[in-house]
Scaffold this active site. Structure first.
Site: not given
Length: 222
Positions: A90-92
């Site tokens: 996941n990315h922010r």
């Protein structure tokens, strides 16, 4: 118990009619050596292009030392092309940019990465006797109940009920394999926790549809 039934630590448990092992099928317990994985006995994966590193093939974003884990129960069946997209992928995305600057500059507690909280890095949990079809993608934090079937190419997130048949993107419940009372009974029986000798002795009942017969066997074992 048939004398030839393989132990759960067998790397290539499927022997072809000509006597050679099928190198594209492995018991995961024999090939996964990774601190963030938990794998139950007799769960297997298959691939037309078997990798050297099964952990990296199946869950390429799950690295040692990351906060999340991947837990797979007993007697699961994982087809070719399945991917577990764990939480470290996941990315922010709550700000302006999703670019993870910090992964190229030492990681650490940096503003371009999600904070390492249980909410941001949930475990992915697969129950027992789950069949995951070819090319399915299991997203971070998915929790798949025992006895579920995940259709080929499905993209799964969130909670999957026990004994549900799932398909589509995003995956949805197509149907339940049994009614609620039968599902509760099967979860109570939990045949996957029996000794392998008992499981094989009840193969006809486990593989068949006579739940009452399986209940009688379970009661006799009690």
């Amino acid at each position: 118990m048939p004398a030839h039934f393989p132990l759960p630590e067998t790397r290539h448990p499927l022997i072809l009619p000509d006597g050679t092992p099928h190198e594209g099928t492995v018991f995961l317990k024999a090939v996964i050596d990774h601190p963030n994985w938990e794998v139950g006995d007799y769960s297997y994966a298959s691939s037309f292009d078997p990798p050297e590193d099964w952990a990296a093939r199946l869950a390429p974003w799950l690295h040692p030392g990351t906060p999340e884990s991947l837990r797979i129960g007993r007697f699961c069946q994982i087809a070719d092309g399945v991917r577990f997209v764990t939480a470290s992928a996941n990315h922010r995305y709550d700000g302006i940019s999703t670019y993870p600057f910090a992964i190229f500059d030492g990681f650490g507690d940096r503003p371009s990465l999600p904070s390492w909280t249980p909410e941001n890095f949930p475990d992915t949990v697969i129950g027992n006797d789950v069949w995951i079809g070819a090319g399915a993608m299991i997203l971070p934090g998915a929790r798949i109940g025992s006895g579920a079937i995940i259709g080929a190419g499905a993209v799964v997130k969130g909670e999957v009920p026990p004994y549900a048949v799932m398909g589509g993107n995003p995956a949805r419940v197509i149907r339940r394999r049994f009614d609620e009372a039968c599902i509760a009974g099967l979860l109570d029986i939990a045949w996957w926790d029996w000794p392998i000798e008992d499981i094989l002795a009840a193969e006809s009942e486990i593989a068949g549809g006579d739940i009452a017969a399986l209940r009688r066997i379970a009661a006799a074992r009690a």
